[in-house]
Enzyme design. Structure first.
Site, short mmCIF file in Angstrom:
data_model
loop_
_atom_site.label_atom_id
_atom_site.label_comp_id
_atom_site.label_asym_id
_atom_site.label_seq_id
_atom_site.Cartn_x
_atom_site.Cartn_y
_atom_site.Cartn_z
N HIS A 351 1.01 -1.33 0.08
CA HIS A 351 0.11 -0.16 -0.37
C HIS A 351 0.61 1.40 -0.24
CE1 HIS A 351 -3.57 2.32 0.34
NE2 HIS A 351 -3.26 2.47 1.16
N ASP A 368 -3.92 9.12 3.50
CA ASP A 368 -3.87 7.55 3.30
C ASP A 368 -4.91 7.47 2.65
OD1 ASP A 368 -4.36 5.02 2.89
OD2 ASP A 368 -3.92 4.23 5.10
N CYS A 419 -3.88 2.97 -4.91
CA CYS A 419 -3.21 3.67 -4.08
C CYS A 419 -2.07 4.06 -4.72
CB CYS A 419 -3.08 2.89 -2.89
SG CYS A 419 -1.89 1.14 -3.45
#
Length: 460
Positions: A351, A368, A419
């Protein structure tokens, strides 16, 4: 069978079964209702003649007949004695006595002989004589307390015991059920209390979030530049780079960073693919070059590559010496403390996230796309900024008063592979001085645009 009414008393000899029989010793005495005479083959005509064969017996004590006791039923009958066996057989023969017909009914031979009821004697086994008068008196005495048959008593006892056991089991199961019910009620009350606390805390948290002062942002008009569509020529160039024939071909090479981009490396920008280090690092270099070309149009920023944070915080912990030479004046031409924003890409296994040192607003940001939180990253960057300012500029920067913000109101990814693309667009829009005016639906376009900018080595 015959019966005679007599009141003859018995002696102890009548109960002596070891007494010598008048019959020859070679033959055993038989107890039969059809005994024949030793002298003739004809049976005896009367009961008196049969009784006369035995001596008169006189019992020392009068014997009473008792019903079987409860102990016999519970622990079993005692071993019968010889005279008890004879008595049992005698009473088996004398089963019913009818006063109206004045006769004794013998069930053994099914014969009825009328006799005088008073003093009637049933001689059954040729050994024992029962006094009917005594029997009648005993029956009158015990008429009001007639014991039930042993079989019925046994059934009653078994039924009573089984019913008592059933009642005990029912009582015990009821008590267990009551205890279980009480424990369930207590547990339910605790769960209700916890549920109330959860709702109360959620409402309290929502109120705190609403009362939190929102950061004042400058009202900026969103320019069209971040969303300029690709031309047909640009799309054809990108799809050709994605083709299989160019997988092992070096498509472009970035001279300043010395990074080669092959067709296989560029495949990470195709739909549903994860971004790799080479593509991210080349794109960050292009963003820095864009700022250099048009410094008035973009903020003054520094873009660390994907390996910086791994060096700064390794398995042994925080290590400033590992990255001290990364930001010399000779390499950069400026000091980090003079930049508006410093971008630090963070790779967390599978991630990508972003940390930002915002010198202009004196805060540390963490972004995030899955709305995660990690205070350790921001603490490490705060310590790094203090060490860097002291090492390169000789200044003591007090970062204890700086805010640490985990940005919540930002575009969120709706899949498991975008991501990296979200992280690059956070950097792109912040370096433009814009808000994050994009969403998940723009990701396919941003992938094609990033591939086009890398193939041309120019970020727009």
């Amino acid at each position: 069978m015959g019966a005679v009414a007599v009141n003859r008393k018995r002696t102890e000899d009548s109960f002596d079964f070891n007494q010598q029989s008048p019959c020859p010793a070679s033959k055993k005495r038989r107890f039969s209702f059809g005994i024949t005479s030793p002298d003739s083959n004809k049976p005896y005509s009367s009961a008196i003649s049969r009784i006369s064969r035995y001596p008169d017996a006189k019992a020392p004590l009068r014997r009473e007949i008792h019903a079987p006791s409860r102990a016999n039923l519970r622990y079993g009958l005692p071993k019968p004695k010889p005279y008890d066996d004879a008595k049992r057989r005698a009473f088996d023969a004398l089963r019913f006595f009818s006063k109206d017909n004045k006769r004794i009914i013998d069930l053994g031979e099914d014969k009825e002989v009328p006799v005088n009821v008073k003093g009637a004697v049933s001689e059954v086994s040729s050994v024992e004589v029962v006094d009917c008068d005594l029997e009648e008196e005993e029956e009158k005495k015990n008429a009001h307390v007639e014991p039930p048959p042993s079989s019925l008593r046994r059934v009653d006892d078994d039924t009573t015991s089984s019913m008592s056991l059933a009642r005990q089991e029912a009582a015990s199961s009821l008590e267990a059920y009551k205890k279980l019910l009480q424990s369930a009620e207590r547990r339910n009350s605790k769960l209700e209390a916890l549920g109330f606390e959860i709702l109360f805390n959620e409402k309290k948290l929502s109120q705190l979030r609403q009362s939190r002062p929102k950061p004042v942002e400058k009202a900026l008009k969103v320019p069209d530049e971040p969303f300029i569509p690709l031309t047909e020529e640009e799309e054809a160039q990108v799809y050709c780079a994605f083709s299989a024939k160019n997988r092992r071909k070096v498509l472009v090479t970035h001279a300043n960073s010395n990074i080669d981009i092959t067709g296989e490396v560029l495949q990470c920008l195709t739909p549903s693919a994860w971004l790799n280090d080479e593509v991210i690092n080349v794109y960050l270099e292009l963003l820095k070059e864009r700022e250099t070309r048009e410094p008035k149009k973009y903020l003054k920023c520094h873009f660390f590559n994907t390996f910086f944070y791994k060096k700064l915080v390794s398995d042994s912990g925080y290590n400033y010496k590992a990255v001290r030479r990364w930001t010399t004046q000779r390499k950069l031409g400026y000091a980090l403390i003079d930049c508006d924003m410093i971008f630090v890409p963070i790779h967390r296994g599978v991630h990508w996230t972003l940390a930002v040192i915002n010198n202009r607003d004196r805060k540390f940001l963490y972004l995030d796309s899955l709305n995660g939180v990690d205070s350790k990253i921001l603490n490490a960057l705060a310590k790094y900024l203090g060490d860097e300012a002291k090492e390169k500029s000789g200044k003591d920067v007090d970062v204890s008063s700086w805010d640490m913000e985990f940005v919540e109101d930002l575009p969120q990814q709706q899949n498991g592979y975008d991501c990296g693309m979200f992280m690059l667009k956070y950097i792109d829009f912040f370096s433009r001085g814009l808000g994050l005016y994009f969403s998940q639906e723009h990701m396919p376009y941003f992938r094609l645009r990033t591939a086009k900018e890398i193939l041309r080595l120019r970020a727009d």
